[in-house]
Design an enzyme around this catalytic site. Structure first.
Site: not given
Ligand code: GLU
Length: 283
Positions: A252
């Site tokens: 990010k």
């Molecule tokens: N919220 C997690 C991330 O953005 C999700 C990871 C997953 O897909 O399990 O990394």
């Protein structure tokens, strides 16, 4: 065969970038090809790191890029709520089930992996193996005075395997490739590992598509599925998009490749997608 249900599960801790878009696009394509549905679940349990401006941008960026989900925080659905922070009661139930069946123990160590527990440990965030300071010798123990985290006791030495839809057979040894991991932080925040398993299971997700840097976490999650008596989904781990200059995984912090910036500088989603067709980044 159950009807295919895929999910995209972004965390609003920054703006979405091209790497997310690519993994999510593969997720959407797989759902389409299987004639199934796509769920958007916003994983916003990481308190201070999740900011409202990222939350707002997320849905706008996804729509602009061409994503279409059938269930999500903006459109509802039969497995609501789709904001992970609103699923806390379900996460607490899961924690209680693990506690009652003796899979977890209280831990008073203070380490970096505890602070980072609510977020997915992408590549460089992988935690060191827990040395076992607080791991009780006996299955029964007295909970300590004061605050503590809950840590999952991995079956040391167990050889684990699963067949990944993209990468084929994957193997790991519990206690060697990864150690006891945090499932609940002392300040009351569930860890990513527990929240994601409970939510994927409760939402009937049949295949989890995500970046290959989460492969080790898949083994942790398989242990949680087993401990909770839940059927795991299929897994499909994708290659990661890297920065063309540094060769590092896109994160990010690569603001220039955020979807918002790319849109503002006149790129179209079609053009961006066509860049994935080259062998290095190909789908
Ligand atoms: N919220 C997690 C991330 O953005 C999700 C990871 C997953 O897909 O399990 O990394």
């Amino acid at each position: 065969m159950p009807v295919y249900r895929g999910r995209i599960a972004p965390s609003p801790t920054g703006f979405l970038h091209l790497g997310h878009a690519r993994t999510f696009w593969i997720t959407q394509e797989r759902a389409r090809q299987a004639g199934g549905s796509l769920v958007l679940r916003v994983e916003d349990i990481d308190g201070p790191r999740c900011r409202p401006e990222f939350n707002h941008a997320l849905i706008e960026d996804l729509r602009w890029f061409g994503f279409e989900w059938q269930e999500g925080p903006d459109c509802g659905g039969p497995f609501a709520p789709y904001l992970q922070s609103e699923r806390r009661g379900r996460h607490l139930d899961g924690l209680e089930r693990l506690r009652a069946s003796g899979w977890i123990y209280p831990c008073q160590c203070s380490r970096r992996d505890l602070l980072d527990a609510p977020r997915a440990p992408h590549a460089e965030d992988e935690e060191p193996i827990y040395p076992g300071h607080c791991r009780p010798k006996e299955a029964s123990f007295v909970a300590p005075e004061g605050d503590f985290h809950w840590r999952f006791r991995v079956p040391e030495g167990e050889e684990m395997r699963f067949t990944d839809g993209a990468l084929g057979l994957q193997t790991a040894v519990a206690g060697v490739d990864f150690g006891d991991f945090v499932v609940w932080r002392r300040d009351g925040v569930p860890a990513y590992q527990l929240a994601v398993v409970l939510d994927d299971a409760a939402m009937g997700i049949t295949e989890v598509v995500r970046g290959s840097d989460l492969l080790v976490s898949t083994f942790r999650q398989l242990l949680l599925y087993r401990a909770l008596g839940l059927t795991p989904p299929e897994f499909y781990h994708t290659a990661l998009l890297t920065d063309p200059v540094t060769g590092l995984r896109l994160a990010k912090r690569h603001a220039a490749l955020s979807l918002g910036q790319l849109r503002a500088s006149g790129n179209s989603p079609e053009t961006l997608r066509s860049s994935w067709a080259c062998p290095k980044n190909g789908l």
